[in-house]
Design a protein around this motif. Structure first.
Motif, PDB file in Angstrom:
ATOM      1  N   PHE A 106      -7.048 -11.615  -2.907  1.00  0.00           N
ATOM      2  CA  PHE A 106      -6.880  -9.854  -2.830  1.00  0.00           C
ATOM      3  C   PHE A 106      -8.484  -9.649  -2.215  1.00  0.00           C
ATOM      4  O   PHE A 106      -8.029  -8.307  -1.477  1.00  0.00           O
ATOM      5  CB  PHE A 106      -6.656  -9.582  -4.101  1.00  0.00           C
ATOM      6  N   LYS A 107      -9.439  -9.978  -2.645  1.00  0.00           N
ATOM      7  CA  LYS A 107     -10.627  -9.403  -1.913  1.00  0.00           C
ATOM      8  C   LYS A 107     -10.749  -9.772  -0.756  1.00  0.00           C
ATOM      9  O   LYS A 107     -11.450  -8.666   0.056  1.00  0.00           O
ATOM     10  CB  LYS A 107     -11.760 -10.352  -2.857  1.00  0.00           C
ATOM     11  N   LYS A 108     -10.375 -10.678  -0.013  1.00  0.00           N
ATOM     12  CA  LYS A 108     -10.421 -10.952   1.307  1.00  0.00           C
ATOM     13  C   LYS A 108      -9.647  -9.897   2.148  1.00  0.00           C
ATOM     14  O   LYS A 108      -9.978  -9.746   3.303  1.00  0.00           O
ATOM     15  CB  LYS A 108     -10.199 -12.538   1.534  1.00  0.00           C
ATOM     16  N   ASN A 109      -8.265  -9.712   1.476  1.00  0.00           N
ATOM     17  CA  ASN A 109      -7.225  -9.242   2.173  1.00  0.00           C
ATOM     18  C   ASN A 109      -7.116  -7.832   1.805  1.00  0.00           C
ATOM     19  O   ASN A 109      -5.976  -7.281   1.838  1.00  0.00           O
ATOM     20  CB  ASN A 109      -6.089 -10.045   2.318  1.00  0.00           C
ATOM     21  N   ILE A 110      -7.641  -7.367   0.994  1.00  0.00           N
ATOM     22  CA  ILE A 110      -7.417  -5.960   0.368  1.00  0.00           C
ATOM     23  C   ILE A 110      -7.125  -4.987   1.393  1.00  0.00           C
ATOM     24  O   ILE A 110      -6.187  -4.023   0.902  1.00  0.00           O
ATOM     25  CB  ILE A 110      -8.841  -5.479  -0.520  1.00  0.00           C
ATOM     26  N   TYR A 111      -7.940  -5.065   2.410  1.00  0.00           N
ATOM     27  CA  TYR A 111      -7.536  -3.737   3.599  1.00  0.00           C
ATOM     28  C   TYR A 111      -6.317  -3.948   4.270  1.00  0.00           C
ATOM     29  O   TYR A 111      -5.638  -3.097   4.244  1.00  0.00           O
ATOM     30  CB  TYR A 111      -8.576  -3.899   4.560  1.00  0.00           C
ATOM     31  N   PHE A 112      -5.733  -5.333   4.319  1.00  0.00           N
ATOM     32  CA  PHE A 112      -4.459  -5.499   4.774  1.00  0.00           C
ATOM     33  C   PHE A 112      -3.436  -5.334   3.895  1.00  0.00           C
ATOM     34  O   PHE A 112      -2.207  -4.676   4.218  1.00  0.00           O
ATOM     35  CB  PHE A 112      -4.257  -6.848   5.367  1.00  0.00           C
ATOM     36  N   ILE A 113      -3.814  -5.613   2.528  1.00  0.00           N
ATOM     37  CA  ILE A 113      -2.577  -5.261   1.733  1.00  0.00           C
ATOM     38  C   ILE A 113      -2.501  -3.982   1.637  1.00  0.00           C
ATOM     39  O   ILE A 113      -1.233  -3.083   1.218  1.00  0.00           O
ATOM     40  CB  ILE A 113      -3.018  -5.769   0.143  1.00  0.00           C
ATOM     41  N   LEU A 114      -3.397  -2.871   1.406  1.00  0.00           N
ATOM     42  CA  LEU A 114      -3.610  -1.730   1.502  1.00  0.00           C
ATOM     43  C   LEU A 114      -2.738  -0.875   2.547  1.00  0.00           C
ATOM     44  O   LEU A 114      -1.789   0.027   2.466  1.00  0.00           O
ATOM     45  CB  LEU A 114      -4.810  -0.959   1.389  1.00  0.00           C
ATOM     46  N   MET A 115      -2.972  -1.380   3.730  1.00  0.00           N
ATOM     47  CA  MET A 115      -2.184  -1.114   4.856  1.00  0.00           C
ATOM     48  C   MET A 115      -0.710  -1.251   4.779  1.00  0.00           C
ATOM     49  O   MET A 115       0.181  -0.394   4.997  1.00  0.00           O
ATOM     50  CB  MET A 115      -2.828  -1.673   6.131  1.00  0.00           C
ATOM     51  N   ILE A 116      -0.562  -2.594   4.290  1.00  0.00           N
ATOM     52  CA  ILE A 116       1.011  -2.657   4.011  1.00  0.00           C
ATOM     53  C   ILE A 116       1.756  -1.753   3.025  1.00  0.00           C
ATOM     54  O   ILE A 116       2.843  -1.352   3.352  1.00  0.00           O
ATOM     55  CB  ILE A 116       1.076  -4.033   3.778  1.00  0.00           C
ATOM     56  N   VAL A 117       0.751  -1.434   1.936  1.00  0.00           N
ATOM     57  CA  VAL A 117       1.452  -0.718   0.906  1.00  0.00           C
ATOM     58  C   VAL A 117       1.554   0.647   1.538  1.00  0.00           C
ATOM     59  O   VAL A 117       2.750   1.420   1.117  1.00  0.00           O
ATOM     60  CB  VAL A 117       0.510  -0.573  -0.386  1.00  0.00           C
ATOM     61  N   CYS A 118       0.614   1.268   2.314  1.00  0.00           N
ATOM     62  CA  CYS A 118       0.822   2.633   2.996  1.00  0.00           C
ATOM     63  C   CYS A 118       2.142   2.685   3.697  1.00  0.00           C
ATOM     64  O   CYS A 118       2.859   3.483   3.740  1.00  0.00           O
ATOM     65  CB  CYS A 118      -0.419   3.108   3.464  1.00  0.00           C
ATOM     66  N   ILE A 119       2.096   1.697   4.526  1.00  0.00           N
ATOM     67  CA  ILE A 119       3.415   1.651   5.415  1.00  0.00           C
ATOM     68  C   ILE A 119       4.600   1.513   5.078  1.00  0.00           C
ATOM     69  O   ILE A 119       5.440   2.313   5.220  1.00  0.00           O
ATOM     70  CB  ILE A 119       3.314   0.292   6.324  1.00  0.00           C
TER      71      ILE A 119
END
Length: 228
Positions: free
Chosen positions: A15-28
């Motif tokens: 989660f620390k490494k991929n937090i930005y990707f995860i947030l982008m997916i959640v926003c999308i």
């Protein structure tokens, strides 16, 4: 226990490494969800509105025709006011006397006058008849003038319809009509004088004229055929 700790550690590191990707997916996913919900709500609204099919001309189909102001539905609307056209009376003259025509009407052709010894137009008709011959009104009208002059002797003017006047010159001074008297066609208005200075060389005769709107015109236009 240690394996579980290792798994949790790996998940945290992931989660620390991929937090930005995860947030982008959640926003999308959130945006997609909002669009989906909006589309579903709009579809429901459109489904609730009844379809209206209006064809050209149908908007006035159920309207009742307006009736005239007087309440009579069978009566046509009033037309425009009718213009009254003055009636033109057709006049046909009778001859004022029975005699030979010694000079006819001419407006452009010059004729020789024995009395004045010159050439001039002749805007009347001369009837050669014996002195004392009775003169008759050529048409119905009103006597509007009686006068005596040195040149033309006694003259009588009768006013007819349509601005027409008949004028009788070289009469005896004892006329048979009075001013403003109404006369009928054929009524006697006077007699031919024995002589007069005007056209004296032509002997006793009636000089007959016709005027329209106080302008001399051809008397022949008011006779039928040779009845003059």
């Amino acid at each position: 226990m240690e394996s579980k700790k290792v798994s949790k550690t790996k998940i945290k590191e992931f989660f620390k490494k991929n937090i930005y990707f995860i947030l982008m997916i959640v926003c999308i996913l959130a945006i997609a969800a909002m669009i989906t919900v909006t589309a579903i709500n709009q579809s429901k609204k459109d489904a609730d509105v009844p379809a209206i099919n209006i064809q050209q001309g149908d908007e006035n189909k159920d309207k009742e025709p307006s009736s005239p102001s007087n309440g009579n539905v069978n009566e046509a609307p009033d037309d425009k006011p009718t213009v009254q056209v003055p009636t033109i009376e057709e006049m046909v003259f009778s001859a004022p006397v029975e005699g030979e025509i010694i000079k006819d009407y001419t407006e452009t052709t010059l004729v020789y006058h024995d009395t004045t010894k010159d050439w001039r137009v002749h805007q009347g008709i001369d009837y050669s008849v014996p002195a004392g011959t009775e003169i008759k009104a050529v048409y119905d009208g009103t006597v509007t003038e009686i006068k005596t002059t040195t040149m033309r002797g006694t003259s009588v003017t009768i006013t007819h319809a349509n601005g027409i006047k008949s004028v009788y010159h070289l009469l005896d001074d004892k006329v048979s009509v009075t001013l403003n008297q109404k006369v009928k066609q054929g009524d006697i208005i006077g007699k031919v004088a024995e002589k007069g200075i005007f056209e004296m060389a032509d002997g006793a005769h009636l000089h007959f004229e016709v005027m329209k709107n106080d302008v001399l015109v051809d008397p022949n236009d008011f006779y039928a055929g040779d009845n003059k």
